[in-house]
Structures are given as structure tokens and as C-alpha cells.
Motif scaffolding. Structure first.
Motif, PDB file in Angstrom:
ATOM      1  N   UNK A  82       0.858  -1.179   0.000  1.00  0.00           N
ATOM      2  CA  UNK A  82       0.000   0.000   0.000  1.00  0.00           C
ATOM      3  C   UNK A  82       0.894   1.229   0.000  1.00  0.00           C
ATOM      4  N   UNK A  83       0.717   2.121  -0.957  1.00  0.00           N
ATOM      5  CA  UNK A  83       1.568   3.305  -1.067  1.00  0.00           C
ATOM      6  C   UNK A  83       0.743   4.568  -0.893  1.00  0.00           C
ATOM      7  N   UNK A  84       1.419   5.647  -0.549  1.00  0.00           N
ATOM      8  CA  UNK A  84       0.746   6.930  -0.411  1.00  0.00           C
ATOM      9  C   UNK A  84       0.223   7.373  -1.764  1.00  0.00           C
ATOM     10  N   UNK A 129     -12.355   3.447   4.790  1.00  0.00           N
ATOM     11  CA  UNK A 129     -11.294   3.339   5.794  1.00  0.00           C
ATOM     12  C   UNK A 129     -10.878   1.893   6.020  1.00  0.00           C
ATOM     13  N   UNK A 130     -11.669   0.955   5.523  1.00  0.00           N
ATOM     14  CA  UNK A 130     -11.281  -0.457   5.531  1.00  0.00           C
ATOM     15  C   UNK A 130     -10.953  -0.861   4.100  1.00  0.00           C
ATOM     16  N   UNK A 131      -9.781  -1.429   3.906  1.00  0.00           N
ATOM     17  CA  UNK A 131      -9.342  -1.744   2.549  1.00  0.00           C
ATOM     18  C   UNK A 131     -10.244  -2.787   1.896  1.00  0.00           C
ATOM     19  N   UNK A 184      -4.073   2.534  -2.454  1.00  0.00           N
ATOM     20  CA  UNK A 184      -3.396   3.745  -2.022  1.00  0.00           C
ATOM     21  C   UNK A 184      -3.960   4.203  -0.681  1.00  0.00           C
ATOM     22  N   UNK A 185      -3.123   4.879   0.088  1.00  0.00           N
ATOM     23  CA  UNK A 185      -3.566   5.510   1.331  1.00  0.00           C
ATOM     24  C   UNK A 185      -3.727   6.998   1.071  1.00  0.00           C
TER      25      UNK A 185
END
Length: 204
Positions: free
Chosen positions: A34-36, A64-66, A143-144
Motif C-alpha cells: 500500500x503506497x501513499x 477506511x477499511x481496505x 493507495x492511502x
């Protein structure tokens, strides 16, 4: 004695700086799937979908939950593919005046026409839904976002390829049309399958 003391101090200082540098390097090489999020023209899932237009579709979801974000993205991708299939059926069936929805709505009264047209729209949706059930997720990006939520892209694909998809769609459309209507329409399965495939390939 003073020289020895200064030498010892230098060795200790060098050791401290070396330790700091080592820990910093370890932190920067930590891997994550998971990347920004960074804004770009197209995500890799979108690019992947464009490689096989018609048999692939992409969707995106936020949560908010993947796992929820992934579910939303899959749902959007499947909805997108359903719309493409429905559009291909309607466009292909209207060519050369042999649209199956036209023959089904040839009653004398307006209400009858509307009812039959609605039935055919339902049938078209059912055909599309049946095709979409045979898709699988083939690519995903996560992505976050700045607020800590996830932004997920999902690409789905009809694994048997676009030609097989067009064939299955054409077969199901053919089953929706009575023998008499097929004769009126001069229905030719192979030509209809080719038109379906061509319409699907136009999809972006």
C-alpha cells in the motif's frame, strides 16, 4: 594519555553516527503493498483495462477499511461492464433494422409497445448480468489517502476473451427471440455475433 582519550572519543562518535545511519537506511527500505496516493493521469489498473477494451472494466472505491474499498471498486467495475454489454447489444441489434427489441414491440397500442420494450430492456440487463458473473479480478491498486482512508482500483476481465464473450451474448439474445421473429428479422447469428464483437471493441 590525552591522545589516547581523544582517539577513544573519536571511535565512540564514529560508532554512534554509523548506528544512526544504519537505522535510517533500514526504515527507508521497508516494503509495503500500500503506497501513499499520488495524483497521476491514469492508474495502472486503468491502463491495464485499456489494453483489452470490451473484455475488461475498471472501478474504484474509497473506505477506511481496505476490504470495503475493494468491494466497492469491484461493484463499480462490474456495473461498468454491464453498461458496456447492454450498449453493445442495443447498438448491434439496431443495425440494418433487425433490432430484436423493435420486433418485440410492434403492437398496435402504445401501452403494448412500452410493455414489450420494457421486457426487452430487462432481458438485455439479465444477459449482461450473466456475462459479468464470468469475470475475475485481474489487477488491483491500493493507495492511502491523506485522511487515512484507502483508495482502491480494481480491473476485472472476462477470461475467455472478447470473441467468446460476443458469442455467448449472441446466443442468449437469439434465445430471447421467437422463431417467427427471427424469420421476420432475417436473423443471421454469425453476423450478429460479429456486430456484438465490433461494438465491444469500440468500448473504452
Amino acid at each position: 594519555m590525552k591522545l589516547i582519550k581523544n582517539l577513544a572519543m573519536s571511535i565512540i562518535a564514529a560508532g554512534i553516527f554509523s548506528a544512526c545511519g544504519g537505522s535510517k537506511q533500514a526504515a527507508t527500505t521497508t516494503k509495503s503493498n500500500v503506497v501513499q496516493e499520488s495524483y497521476q493521469e491514469l492508474d495502472r489498473c486503468e491502463k491495464y483495462a485499456l489494453q483489452k477494451p470490451g473484455s475488461r472494466a475498471v472501478g474504484e472505491g474509497y473506505d477506511y477499511r481496505v476490504s470495503y474499498a475493494k468491494t466497492y471498486a469491484e461493484g463499480q467495475a462490474r456495473a461498468e461492464m454491464r453498461r458496456k454489454i447492454e450498449a453493445a447489444i442495443l447498438s448491434a441489434s439496431s443495425e440494418d433494422g433487425d433490432g430484436y427489441e423493435k420486433h418485440a414491440s410492434s403492437g398496435n397500442e402504445g401501452a403494448s409497445v412500452r410493455d414489450e420494450g420494457a421486457k426487452k430492456n430487462i432481458a438485455t440487463t439479465q444477459i449482461a448480468e450473466g456475462i459479468v458473473k464470468n469475470t475475475a479480478v485481474v489487477e488491483m491498486s491500493k493507495y492511502v489517502r491523506n485522511d487515512g482512508s484507502y483508495h482502491v482500483y480494481v480491473c476485472i476481465e472476462y477470461m475467455d476473451g472478447i470473441s467468446k464473450m460476443a458469442e455467448n451474448i449472441a446466443k442468449q439474445v437469439e434465445q430471447q427471440v421467437s422463431d417467427d421473429e427471427r424469420m421476420k428479422m432475417n436473423f443471421e447469428f454469425e453476423k450478429f455475433r460479429e456486430r456484438i464483437e465490433n461494438e465491444l471493441k469500440k468500448q473504452k
